[in-house]
Scaffold this active site. Sequence first.
Site, PDB file in Angstrom:
ATOM      1  N   TYR A   1       0.834  -1.200   0.000  1.00 33.72           N
ATOM      2  CA  TYR A   1       0.000   0.000   0.000  1.00 33.72           C
ATOM      3  C   TYR A   1       0.873   1.256   0.000  1.00 33.72           C
ATOM      4  O   TYR A   1       0.654   2.180  -0.789  1.00 33.72           O
ATOM      5  CB  TYR A   1      -0.954  -0.007   1.205  1.00 33.72           C
ATOM      6  CG  TYR A   1      -1.802   1.232   1.281  1.00 33.72           C
ATOM      7  CD1 TYR A   1      -2.865   1.418   0.409  1.00 33.72           C
ATOM      8  CD2 TYR A   1      -1.523   2.234   2.211  1.00 33.72           C
ATOM      9  CE1 TYR A   1      -3.627   2.577   0.450  1.00 33.72           C
ATOM     10  CE2 TYR A   1      -2.291   3.384   2.269  1.00 33.72           C
ATOM     11  CZ  TYR A   1      -3.334   3.548   1.387  1.00 33.72           C
ATOM     12  OH  TYR A   1      -4.086   4.708   1.429  1.00 33.72           O
TER      13      TYR A   1
ATOM     14  N   GLU B   1     -11.306   4.907   4.378  1.00 37.90           N
ATOM     15  CA  GLU B   1     -10.911   5.916   5.375  1.00 37.90           C
ATOM     16  C   GLU B   1     -12.011   6.121   6.408  1.00 37.90           C
ATOM     17  O   GLU B   1     -11.727   6.303   7.592  1.00 37.90           O
ATOM     18  CB  GLU B   1     -10.532   7.235   4.701  1.00 37.90           C
ATOM     19  CG  GLU B   1      -9.280   7.181   3.851  1.00 37.90           C
ATOM     20  CD  GLU B   1      -7.991   6.903   4.617  1.00 37.90           C
ATOM     21  OE1 GLU B   1      -7.975   6.971   5.870  1.00 37.90           O
ATOM     22  OE2 GLU B   1      -6.981   6.617   3.955  1.00 37.90           O
TER      23      GLU B   1
ATOM     24  N   TRP C   1      -4.967   1.393  10.347  1.00 31.98           N
ATOM     25  CA  TRP C   1      -5.026   1.198   8.899  1.00 31.98           C
ATOM     26  C   TRP C   1      -4.749  -0.267   8.562  1.00 31.98           C
ATOM     27  O   TRP C   1      -5.301  -0.809   7.616  1.00 31.98           O
ATOM     28  CB  TRP C   1      -4.049   2.136   8.192  1.00 31.98           C
ATOM     29  CG  TRP C   1      -4.202   2.076   6.714  1.00 31.98           C
ATOM     30  CD1 TRP C   1      -3.276   1.638   5.803  1.00 31.98           C
ATOM     31  CD2 TRP C   1      -5.353   2.444   5.945  1.00 31.98           C
ATOM     32  NE1 TRP C   1      -3.790   1.710   4.529  1.00 31.98           N
ATOM     33  CE2 TRP C   1      -5.063   2.201   4.598  1.00 31.98           C
ATOM     34  CE3 TRP C   1      -6.606   2.939   6.273  1.00 31.98           C
ATOM     35  CZ2 TRP C   1      -5.972   2.446   3.561  1.00 31.98           C
ATOM     36  CZ3 TRP C   1      -7.513   3.190   5.247  1.00 31.98           C
ATOM     37  CH2 TRP C   1      -7.189   2.935   3.917  1.00 31.98           C
TER      38      TRP C   1
END
Length: 187
Positions: free
Chosen positions: A17, A39, A47
């Site tokens: 990522y 998000e 995350w």
Amino acid sequence: MTRCDWAENTNELMTHYHDYEWGVPTTDERETFELMTLEMMQAGLSWQTVLNKRANFKTAFANFEVEKVAQFDDNDVARLLNDAGIIRNRLKIKDIIYNARQLVKWHAAGKTMNAYLWAFVDDKPVVNRYPSMAEVPAQTPLSQQVSKALKKAGFKFVGPTIVQSWLEALGILDDHLVTCTVNHLSE
């Protein structure tokens, strides 16, 4: 290769990522909705948790096709709340569906989220190079401005901290550390 602290010594999902998505400018509307959704789901969580469930989110949210998500009803909300493969938060799920409906209205009017967001920076990524993670802000005047504008436009769950992370994910903000050797803008 040296990476931003949050992507060093982590698992393959985080590394990938960081190296290939985070901070890479995008104008793909489906991808923008996907990152908005992720998000929103990440709020209050790590995350890493979101990335671990990303494939499940894609399945649960119809590959983030805005038109399909906008048609989700109470049965879909119940289905999502029973899906152990995703983050099961009623408010987040309902607001994702609500935001999809707002986006469908925008698209019908000829507007896109990408054009809207990139206009805040005159279609040029804002490159910041912070010396350490401690200096990377959780929100900025830009994310506060965008958050306020999105709320005024009828979107939900788009506070300035979520928007800050979203703008970074979209490459509108490129907040790699000074020591990070990943530089998407020079590729």
